[in-house]
Design a protein around this motif. Structure first.
Motif, short mmCIF file in Angstrom:
data_model
loop_
_atom_site.label_atom_id
_atom_site.label_comp_id
_atom_site.label_asym_id
_atom_site.label_seq_id
_atom_site.Cartn_x
_atom_site.Cartn_y
_atom_site.Cartn_z
N UNK A 40 0.89 -1.17 0.00
CA UNK A 40 0.00 0.00 0.00
C UNK A 40 0.93 1.21 0.00
N UNK A 41 0.81 2.15 -1.00
CA UNK A 41 1.82 3.20 -1.15
C UNK A 41 2.11 4.02 0.11
N UNK A 42 1.06 4.49 0.79
CA UNK A 42 1.31 5.33 1.98
C UNK A 42 2.02 4.52 3.07
N UNK A 43 1.64 3.25 3.18
CA UNK A 43 2.26 2.39 4.20
C UNK A 43 3.72 2.15 3.86
N UNK A 44 3.99 1.94 2.57
CA UNK A 44 5.39 1.70 2.18
C UNK A 44 6.26 2.92 2.51
#
Ligand code: AQP
Length: 337
Positions: free
Chosen positions: A60-64
């Motif tokens: 998940x982009x924000x999590x990465x």
């Protein structure tokens, strides 16, 4: 590497990386990062957050992004000193992806098919067996070879990938002359593979979905004690390192790493005591070792501008060093510079 801030030409070079796929586990710490810290005075070290590798599994982009900054802060909290060592984020140094592509053209399909990590991860993520997952070792070879290291410290699970890097070095150097230095794996004697607390025949992994299977290095003392209490053992009651006692063997390894005791000494210390006492003792030494890291991490995460200045400076130095190797490789294979 010859252009870092405090670089001593005579020191051997050492490089390693870690994926930002979650908070580091006790396995990552014992098998890798804990040793990285100790090696900083003796070697010229480069450590990086392998964010490109983590894309092989859907993120998940924000999590990465969050995990990546946290992983960098964790490196520093674990004692990596950005003044002594090169500490950077892989995707900030374009040469990794570029050399990764070139080296994948010097890596055979059959070689990549034999990698156990590929087999394991493609079974775990059967809906996303992407080309990156397959080609991971070629990018890893590029990560390593760009910095011409003498040693690559890792846990035992990465040995097969380093062997493949060595095969690629042989193949490339046979064709073009001594372009790459041959790297040696540097695997710790104790704790090279820490196992899951719930399935002690599998390695402890950041991305394990069962939170009781892993100790995260940011777990609070209560959580750590509770996870060790729930750790899977066996139906015997004797604390003894023996084939078939995977759970106890794993706990003994962890205890041995932090106390410096041999298995015989641990057996003697817990003779006549039950697993409950032993698990409590293991939990206590782990809490004592991880608490200062958690506190330093909390402090660093409040200082975003310091973290940013460190990874930007790291990227600049790493790009310069890596760029020199990449230019040499491009010339050798016939690309116009
Ligand atoms: N259980 C382990 N015991 C000892 N060493 C370990 N390492 C990983 N797990 C153990 C070592 O940690 C370093 C960084 O690993 P990585 O993040 O690059 O990739 P990994 O090996 O795939 O680690 P994980 O925790 O299992 O991540 P996920 O769940 O994302 O796949 C390496 O040196 C590795 O040997």
């Amino acid at each position: 590497m010859s252009d870092g801030a405090n670089v001593n030409e005579k020191k051997k070079v050492l490089l390693s990386g870690i994926q930002p796929t979650g908070t580091f586990t006790l396995g990552n710490y014992i098998g890798a990062v804990r040793n990285w810290e100790k090696l900083q005075d003796e070697y010229e070290c480069a450590y990086f957050i392998a964010d490109l590798h983590s894309l092989t599994v859907r993120q998940e982009p924000a999590t990465l992004r969050k995990h990546c900054k946290e992983a960098y802060a964790l490196l520093l909290a674990c004692g990596i000193d950005p003044e002594k060592s090169l500490a950077f984020i892989q995707s900030h140094v374009h040469a990794h992806a570029e050399l990764g592509w070139i080296l994948s053209c010097y890596t055979q399909f059959g070689e990549l098919s034999r990698m156990t990590q590929f087999k394991d991860k493609s079974a775990q993520h059967a809906d996303n067996v992407n080309a990156g997952l397959f080609d991971y070792p070629a990018l890893m070879a590029a990560d390593i070879l760009l910095y011409q290291p003498d040693y690559v410290p890792t846990g035992a699970d990465q040995k097969q990938h380093i062997e493949l890097t060595r095969t690629i070095v042989n193949r490339f150097n046979n064709l073009y002359g001594e372009v790459f230095k041959m790297p040696e794996p540097y695997i710790p004697e104790a704790g090279a593979k820490i196992m899951s607390l719930q399935e002690p025949t599998r390695k402890m992994s950041k991305s394990d979905e069962n939170p009781n299977a892993t100790i995260s290095i940011l777990d609070t003392p209560d959580v750590i004690m509770a996870k060790f209490k729930r750790a899977v053992t066996d139906s015997e009651t004797v604390v003894q390192y023996k084939e078939g006692k995977d759970g106890i063997n794993n706990l003994m390894t962890i205890y041995s790493v932090f106390t410096g005791q041999t298995y015989e000494q641990i057996e003697a210390e817990f003779a006549g005591k039950g697993y409950g006492d032993f698990k409590k003792a293991v939990g206590t030494v782990v809490v004592d070792s991880l608490t200062p890291i958690r506190e330093e991490f909390d402090r660093l995460m409040k200082d975003k501008s310091y973290l940013e200045s460190c990874y930007k400076k790291g990227a600049e130095t790493a790009s310069y060093v890596a760029g020199k190797t990449l230019t040499k490789v491009k010339k050798k294979v016939g690309l116009i510079i």
